[in-house]
Design a protein around this motif. Structure first.
Motif, PDB file in Angstrom:
ATOM      1  N   ARG A  28       1.916  -3.684 -13.537  1.00  0.00           N
ATOM      2  CA  ARG A  28       2.676  -3.114 -14.657  1.00  0.00           C
ATOM      3  C   ARG A  28       1.841  -2.988 -15.920  1.00  0.00           C
ATOM      4  O   ARG A  28       2.007  -2.050 -16.692  1.00  0.00           O
ATOM      5  N   GLY A  29       0.969  -3.953 -16.159  1.00  0.00           N
ATOM      6  CA  GLY A  29       0.169  -3.932 -17.382  1.00  0.00           C
ATOM      7  C   GLY A  29      -1.026  -2.997 -17.328  1.00  0.00           C
ATOM      8  O   GLY A  29      -1.600  -2.656 -18.366  1.00  0.00           O
ATOM      9  N   ALA A  30      -1.411  -2.578 -16.125  1.00  0.00           N
ATOM     10  CA  ALA A  30      -2.581  -1.711 -15.966  1.00  0.00           C
ATOM     11  C   ALA A  30      -2.219  -0.255 -16.253  1.00  0.00           C
ATOM     12  O   ALA A  30      -1.096   0.173 -15.994  1.00  0.00           O
ATOM     13  N   THR A  31      -3.173   0.491 -16.786  1.00  0.00           N
ATOM     14  CA  THR A  31      -2.963   1.919 -17.031  1.00  0.00           C
ATOM     15  C   THR A  31      -4.099   2.721 -16.418  1.00  0.00           C
ATOM     16  O   THR A  31      -5.205   2.191 -16.183  1.00  0.00           O
ATOM     17  N   LEU A  32      -3.832   3.993 -16.174  1.00  0.00           N
ATOM     18  CA  LEU A  32      -4.878   4.879 -15.656  1.00  0.00           C
ATOM     19  C   LEU A  32      -6.011   5.010 -16.662  1.00  0.00           C
ATOM     20  O   LEU A  32      -7.182   5.122 -16.276  1.00  0.00           O
ATOM     21  N   ASP A  33      -5.700   5.009 -17.960  1.00  0.00           N
ATOM     22  CA  ASP A  33      -6.744   5.092 -18.981  1.00  0.00           C
ATOM     23  C   ASP A  33      -7.682   3.894 -18.902  1.00  0.00           C
ATOM     24  O   ASP A  33      -8.904   4.045 -19.022  1.00  0.00           O
ATOM     25  N   GLN A  34      -7.111   2.699 -18.689  1.00  0.00           N
ATOM     26  CA  GLN A  34      -7.945   1.498 -18.556  1.00  0.00           C
ATOM     27  C   GLN A  34      -8.849   1.593 -17.327  1.00  0.00           C
ATOM     28  O   GLN A  34     -10.034   1.252 -17.383  1.00  0.00           O
ATOM     29  N   ILE A  35      -8.284   2.050 -16.225  1.00  0.00           N
ATOM     30  CA  ILE A  35      -9.061   2.154 -14.987  1.00  0.00           C
ATOM     31  C   ILE A  35     -10.166   3.197 -15.134  1.00  0.00           C
ATOM     32  O   ILE A  35     -11.315   2.958 -14.736  1.00  0.00           O
ATOM     33  N   ALA A  36      -9.831   4.338 -15.722  1.00  0.00           N
ATOM     34  CA  ALA A  36     -10.837   5.385 -15.923  1.00  0.00           C
ATOM     35  C   ALA A  36     -11.959   4.882 -16.815  1.00  0.00           C
ATOM     36  O   ALA A  36     -13.145   5.107 -16.535  1.00  0.00           O
ATOM     37  N   GLY A  37     -11.584   4.184 -17.901  1.00  0.00           N
ATOM     38  CA  GLY A  37     -12.602   3.644 -18.803  1.00  0.00           C
ATOM     39  C   GLY A  37     -13.497   2.636 -18.115  1.00  0.00           C
ATOM     40  O   GLY A  37     -14.718   2.648 -18.301  1.00  0.00           O
ATOM     41  N   GLU A  38     -12.896   1.767 -17.320  1.00  0.00           N
ATOM     42  CA  GLU A  38     -13.666   0.748 -16.590  1.00  0.00           C
ATOM     43  C   GLU A  38     -14.607   1.399 -15.578  1.00  0.00           C
ATOM     44  O   GLU A  38     -15.715   0.914 -15.343  1.00  0.00           O
ATOM     45  N   ALA A  39     -14.158   2.523 -14.993  1.00  0.00           N
ATOM     46  CA  ALA A  39     -14.975   3.223 -13.989  1.00  0.00           C
ATOM     47  C   ALA A  39     -16.018   4.136 -14.614  1.00  0.00           C
ATOM     48  O   ALA A  39     -16.896   4.650 -13.905  1.00  0.00           O
ATOM     49  N   GLY A  40     -15.911   4.366 -15.935  1.00  0.00           N
ATOM     50  CA  GLY A  40     -16.846   5.274 -16.601  1.00  0.00           C
ATOM     51  C   GLY A  40     -16.573   6.729 -16.299  1.00  0.00           C
ATOM     52  O   GLY A  40     -17.489   7.562 -16.304  1.00  0.00           O
ATOM     53  N   LEU A  41     -15.298   7.045 -16.031  1.00  0.00           N
ATOM     54  CA  LEU A  41     -14.908   8.416 -15.708  1.00  0.00           C
ATOM     55  C   LEU A  41     -13.803   8.866 -16.662  1.00  0.00           C
ATOM     56  O   LEU A  41     -13.121   8.047 -17.269  1.00  0.00           O
ATOM     57  N   SER A  42     -13.632  10.174 -16.768  1.00  0.00           N
ATOM     58  CA  SER A  42     -12.500  10.684 -17.536  1.00  0.00           C
ATOM     59  C   SER A  42     -11.233  10.530 -16.704  1.00  0.00           C
ATOM     60  O   SER A  42     -11.286  10.442 -15.466  1.00  0.00           O
ATOM     61  N   LYS A  43     -10.086  10.516 -17.382  1.00  0.00           N
ATOM     62  CA  LYS A  43      -8.821  10.413 -16.655  1.00  0.00           C
ATOM     63  C   LYS A  43      -8.610  11.602 -15.716  1.00  0.00           C
ATOM     64  O   LYS A  43      -8.203  11.402 -14.552  1.00  0.00           O
ATOM     65  N   PRO A  44      -8.891  12.854 -16.137  1.00  0.00           N
ATOM     66  CA  PRO A  44      -8.755  13.974 -15.192  1.00  0.00           C
ATOM     67  C   PRO A  44      -9.658  13.835 -13.971  1.00  0.00           C
ATOM     68  O   PRO A  44      -9.268  14.201 -12.852  1.00  0.00           O
ATOM     69  N   ASN A  45     -10.865  13.287 -14.181  1.00  0.00           N
ATOM     70  CA  ASN A  45     -11.766  13.076 -13.056  1.00  0.00           C
ATOM     71  C   ASN A  45     -11.182  12.038 -12.097  1.00  0.00           C
ATOM     72  O   ASN A  45     -11.227  12.201 -10.870  1.00  0.00           O
ATOM     73  N   LEU A  46     -10.625  10.977 -12.661  1.00  0.00           N
ATOM     74  CA  LEU A  46     -10.000   9.948 -11.824  1.00  0.00           C
ATOM     75  C   LEU A  46      -8.860  10.550 -11.000  1.00  0.00           C
ATOM     76  O   LEU A  46      -8.730  10.269  -9.806  1.00  0.00           O
ATOM     77  N   LEU A  47      -8.048  11.401 -11.647  1.00  0.00           N
ATOM     78  CA  LEU A  47      -6.891  11.986 -10.960  1.00  0.00           C
ATOM     79  C   LEU A  47      -7.286  12.976  -9.865  1.00  0.00           C
ATOM     80  O   LEU A  47      -6.464  13.303  -9.004  1.00  0.00           O
ATOM     81  N   TYR A  48      -8.528  13.423  -9.880  1.00  0.00           N
ATOM     82  CA  TYR A  48      -9.028  14.263  -8.786  1.00  0.00           C
ATOM     83  C   TYR A  48      -9.087  13.454  -7.488  1.00  0.00           C
ATOM     84  O   TYR A  48      -8.847  13.975  -6.394  1.00  0.00           O
ATOM     85  N   TYR A  49      -9.386  12.150  -7.617  1.00  0.00           N
ATOM     86  CA  TYR A  49      -9.538  11.287  -6.448  1.00  0.00           C
ATOM     87  C   TYR A  49      -8.241  10.585  -6.065  1.00  0.00           C
ATOM     88  O   TYR A  49      -7.951  10.390  -4.881  1.00  0.00           O
TER      89      TYR A  49
END
Length: 200
Positions: A28-49
């Motif tokens: 619940r506390g995690a966000t896609l923005d946090q995951i994208a930032g941690e991965a060094g990718l943009s959010k749209p790039n993350l959503l491609y995968y």
């Protein structure tokens, strides 16, 4: 069409980032923005995968379940029962030592009611545990292990090994150490030897 090397690398980076973020903040506390930032990718790039936070979370959990259950699958029916069970304890403890984030991710999912893997728990996990419990029951009936409840024995192994990963902060505070697993293997081996040894 197979993934390119870059696609494979990005997918792995997203999963590793998701593991870090989910194990730190929970689902619940995690966000896609946090995951994208941690991965060094943009959010749209993350959503491609991965199309959603849920998709990343489920992929991690299914990957984890496979690794987490491997020690149970590795119990050898032809082996010496006590040795096989003590090896199982040691392998489970090694998972807690080597993969604490994964253990906490799984624990958080279970504490939330397992909304993303309840189907797997009721099928794959239950079938595997039932098979291992049947083997332990056979060993007990043959007098090759002490009179123990097979299912509860397996759950006791889970409880006593995964605790070191899931409650790492507590263990470190109580033991006042940077190595909470120091002495744990010797202690748990002795404990389960006394519990499972025939005639004990």
């Amino acid at each position: 069409m197979p993934e390119t090397r870059i696609q494979s690398r990005n997918r792995a980076a997203i999963l590793d980032a998701g593991l870090e973020v989910f194990s730190r903040y929970g689902f619940r506390g995690a966000t896609l923005d946090q995951i994208a930032g941690e991965a060094g990718l943009s959010k749209p790039n993350l959503l491609y995968y991965f199309q959603s936070k849920e998709a990343i979370h489920r992929a991690l959990l299914l990957q984890l379940m496979d690794a987490w259950l491997e020690p149970l699958r590795d119990i050898d029916p032809a082996g010496e029962p006590l040795d096989e069970m003590l090896d199982y304890v040691r392998r489970k403890l090694a998972l807690s030592r080597d993969y604490p984030r994964e253990s906490r991710l799984f624990a958080n999912e279970i504490l939330s009611g397992a909304p993303h893997i309840d189907d797997t728990l009721a099928s794959t996990l239950r079938d595997l545990v039932d098979g291992a419990a049947a083997l332990i029951a056979d060993w007990v009936a043959e007098g090759r292990l002490a009179q123990v409840d097979p299912h509860h024995t397996i759950m006791s192994v889970w409880a006593l090994t995964q605790h070191y990963a899931d409650f790492d902060v507590q263990v470190r505070a109580v033991l006042d150490t940077d190595d909470p697993l120091r002495g744990a293997e010797a202690h748990l081996t002795k404990l389960f030897d006394r519990l499972l040894r025939p005639g004990a």
